[in-house]
Scaffold this active site. Structure first.
Site, PDB file in Angstrom:
ATOM      1  N   VAL A  16       0.849  -1.199   0.000  1.00 41.35           N
ATOM      2  CA  VAL A  16       0.000   0.000   0.000  1.00 41.35           C
ATOM      3  C   VAL A  16       0.885   1.251   0.000  1.00 41.35           C
ATOM      4  O   VAL A  16       0.595   2.233  -0.696  1.00 41.35           O
ATOM      5  CB  VAL A  16      -0.955  -0.011   1.217  1.00 41.35           C
ATOM      6  CG1 VAL A  16      -1.761   1.283   1.283  1.00 41.35           C
ATOM      7  CG2 VAL A  16      -1.901  -1.213   1.139  1.00 41.35           C
ATOM      8  N   ARG A 112     -10.207   1.883  13.623  1.00 37.07           N
ATOM      9  CA  ARG A 112     -11.419   2.076  12.804  1.00 37.07           C
ATOM     10  C   ARG A 112     -12.710   2.074  13.601  1.00 37.07           C
ATOM     11  O   ARG A 112     -13.634   2.818  13.300  1.00 37.07           O
ATOM     12  CB  ARG A 112     -11.529   0.956  11.762  1.00 37.07           C
ATOM     13  CG  ARG A 112     -10.624   1.105  10.591  1.00 37.07           C
ATOM     14  CD  ARG A 112     -10.879  -0.038   9.610  1.00 37.07           C
ATOM     15  NE  ARG A 112      -9.783  -0.146   8.673  1.00 37.07           N
ATOM     16  CZ  ARG A 112      -9.374  -1.292   8.140  1.00 37.07           C
ATOM     17  NH1 ARG A 112      -9.967  -2.430   8.446  1.00 37.07           N
ATOM     18  NH2 ARG A 112      -8.382  -1.302   7.285  1.00 37.07           N
ATOM     19  N   CYS A 151     -10.668  -2.854   2.689  1.00 38.13           N
ATOM     20  CA  CYS A 151     -10.863  -2.691   1.240  1.00 38.13           C
ATOM     21  C   CYS A 151     -12.202  -3.257   0.749  1.00 38.13           C
ATOM     22  O   CYS A 151     -12.897  -2.630  -0.062  1.00 38.13           O
ATOM     23  CB  CYS A 151      -9.701  -3.323   0.485  1.00 38.13           C
ATOM     24  SG  CYS A 151      -9.084  -4.850   1.216  1.00 38.13           S
ATOM     25  N   GLY A 182      -4.507  -8.101  -1.785  1.00 37.88           N
ATOM     26  CA  GLY A 182      -5.113  -7.667  -0.524  1.00 37.88           C
ATOM     27  C   GLY A 182      -4.396  -8.215   0.696  1.00 37.88           C
ATOM     28  O   GLY A 182      -4.598  -7.724   1.806  1.00 37.88           O
ATOM     29  N   GLU A 204     -11.750 -11.040   8.343  1.00 34.22           N
ATOM     30  CA  GLU A 204     -12.348 -10.206   7.301  1.00 34.22           C
ATOM     31  C   GLU A 204     -13.876 -10.078   7.446  1.00 34.22           C
ATOM     32  O   GLU A 204     -14.435  -8.990   7.314  1.00 34.22           O
ATOM     33  CB  GLU A 204     -11.998 -10.801   5.934  1.00 34.22           C
ATOM     34  CG  GLU A 204     -12.261  -9.870   4.773  1.00 34.22           C
ATOM     35  CD  GLU A 204     -11.152  -8.838   4.567  1.00 34.22           C
ATOM     36  OE1 GLU A 204     -10.293  -8.686   5.460  1.00 34.22           O
ATOM     37  OE2 GLU A 204     -11.158  -8.192   3.510  1.00 34.22           O
ATOM     38  N   LYS A 207     -15.049  -7.686  10.096  1.00 21.28           N
ATOM     39  CA  LYS A 207     -14.729  -6.296   9.705  1.00 21.28           C
ATOM     40  C   LYS A 207     -15.784  -5.774   8.740  1.00 21.28           C
ATOM     41  O   LYS A 207     -16.281  -4.656   8.883  1.00 21.28           O
ATOM     42  CB  LYS A 207     -13.349  -6.218   9.026  1.00 21.28           C
ATOM     43  CG  LYS A 207     -12.181  -6.278   9.971  1.00 21.28           C
ATOM     44  CD  LYS A 207     -10.875  -6.122   9.182  1.00 21.28           C
ATOM     45  CE  LYS A 207      -9.687  -6.544  10.029  1.00 21.28           C
ATOM     46  NZ  LYS A 207      -8.494  -6.831   9.252  1.00 21.28           N
ATOM     47  N   HIS A 244     -11.168  -6.502  -5.950  1.00 17.74           N
ATOM     48  CA  HIS A 244     -12.086  -7.340  -5.175  1.00 17.74           C
ATOM     49  C   HIS A 244     -13.468  -7.299  -5.838  1.00 17.74           C
ATOM     50  O   HIS A 244     -13.997  -6.219  -6.132  1.00 17.74           O
ATOM     51  CB  HIS A 244     -12.237  -6.805  -3.746  1.00 17.74           C
ATOM     52  CG  HIS A 244     -11.034  -7.018  -2.872  1.00 17.74           C
ATOM     53  ND1 HIS A 244      -9.893  -7.677  -3.285  1.00 17.74           N
ATOM     54  CD2 HIS A 244     -10.814  -6.669  -1.573  1.00 17.74           C
ATOM     55  CE1 HIS A 244      -9.016  -7.717  -2.287  1.00 17.74           C
ATOM     56  NE2 HIS A 244      -9.543  -7.108  -1.249  1.00 17.74           N
TER      57      HIS A 244
END
Ligand code: NAP
Length: 353
Positions: A16, A112, A151, A182, A204, A207, A244
């Site tokens: 990233v 987050r 993402c 990813g 995942e 999230k 994705h």
């Protein structure tokens, strides 16, 4: 014209981080001031510390001889900081920069879901930036942290936001097909990835389920009240390099027709488009008519990976409406997302210069 604003990239050597370097090398508002990474890299030149993994060498050529510094405000302060750190490193390092007065735009999951941290997609919930005042008051920081979502979630909510606004969403099922990039570099072992589907990506699914309802929720006082949507996510790793894909079914209030859903998606424009932010695509949602589109190989690079693609909008016998969504995990889902967040904050006058 205003002078370009110095910015720092934390984790500049990673997958990233390299995307940040490529975006910021030619950005009209921002100037790459510091490239920072772990103690394994600091003190080395960028070319020694980092194997450039992106196609195209122009941004890299300009940075090759620059020194990588450690991730501390003493070595790498700038008013705007982009973080591509792992969650563990982010939890320690990002608050140090926020305390020192920087506005930190983070890709990591560390903050987050904290109540006073905006989880932001500029087309979806720009009003969540109100939380910056709460965060600064509560933590005593001069700066602050703004996160972009995971993402998969970033791509999903980009397609859901117009539907939530126009109709309201009651329930949502999403099954993802996620690219190997990813997982960072070297990421998934080639013997697992090639010719295969891995039906598990650690952490995942929760999230996607938690972040989606925070993003679509409303600020009430000092926190976000999550949207009242039942969400179930299933996440899978597939042998795609970038992009994705997500198969989505939704139950919308009032059971609108497929034509009404298509119209809402096609006409969607939001604050980044109105403000003509440099990284904002003119058309945030590209609606495809062909029955076999969008596809990662054909569509994901459009608009520098910042547009989200929707196709196959049709009736669902279970929830009422279903469609397919595609987005670039490293751009709309990571580096491009953070840069767009910073552009929005700057345009709204929220960066202390
Ligand atoms: P990556 O390729 O493993 O890069 C990690 C970066 O963090 C490297 O620059 C590394 O520096 C640095 N770093 C690691 N530990 C550090 C420490 N203790 N102190 C300072 N720097 C440290 O990972 P990535 O895929 O780019 O992901 C970066 C972040 O973005 C993660 O939080 C990830 O969850 C998130 N994210 C990734 C994607 C994606 O699609 N890949 C999408 C959205 C969000 P060295 O090179 O010196 O080790």
């Amino acid at each position: 014209m205003r002078a370009r604003i110095p910015v720092t990239v934390l984790g500049a050597t990673g997958v990233v981080g390299q995307r940040f370097v490529a975006r910021l090398a030619t950005h009209p508002w921002f100037e790459l001031a510091h490239l920072a990474a772990s103690e394994r890299s600091s003190g080395k030149s960028y070319s020694e510390a980092c194997a450039w993994r992106m196609g195209g060498t122009a941004p890299y050529a300009g940075c090759k001889s620059r020194a990588v510094v450690e991730c501390s405000p003493q070595a790498a302060f700038a008013p705007i900081v982009f973080s591509a750190l792992d969650a563990g490193a982010a939890r320690k390092i990002e608050p140090e920069f926020a305390r020192a007065g920087a506005l930190v735009f983070s890709n990591a999951s560390a903050f987050r879901m904290e109540a006073d941290v905006p989880l932001l997609v500029p087309e979806v919930n720009p009003e969540h930036l109100e939380l910056l005042a709460v965060q600064r008051a509560r933590r005593g920081w001069r700066g602050a942290i703004v996160c972009n979502p995971n993402c998969t979630t970033a791509i999903l909510v980009s397609a859901l936001a117009p539907l939530e606004r126009a109709f309201g969403i009651e329930a949502l099922l999403v099954a993802s097909m996620q690219a190997v990039s990813g997982a960072g570099y070297p990421g998934v072992a080639s013997l697992d990835a090639l010719g295969n589907v891995v039906p598990f990506i650690r952490g995942e699914e929760p999230k996607v389920e938690e972040e989606t309802v925070k993003l679509l929720g409303r600020v009430r006082g000092a926190a976000v009240e999550p949207a009242a949507i039942a969400v179930s996510a299933q996440c899978h790793r597939v042998a795609v390099v970038d992009g994705h894909s997500e198969a989505v079914s939704v139950r919308l209030r009032g059971a609108p027709s497929v034509a009404a859903v298509r119209e809402v998606l096609e006409q969607w424009r939001a604050e980044p488009q109105e403000r003509q932010l440099p990284s904002a695509p003119a058309t945030p949602l590209v609606l495809h008519d062909a029955e076999d589109r969008p596809q990662p190989r054909l569509d994901v690079e459009r608009d520098g990976g910042m547009s989200v693609h929707v196709g196959r909008v049709r009736a669902c016998p279970v929830l009422g409406c279903k469609f397919f969504v595609l987005g670039h995990n490293l751009e709309r889902g990571a580096a491009g997302a953070s840069v767009l967040n910073a552009e929005l904050a700057l345009a709204r006058g929220l960066v202390a210069l």
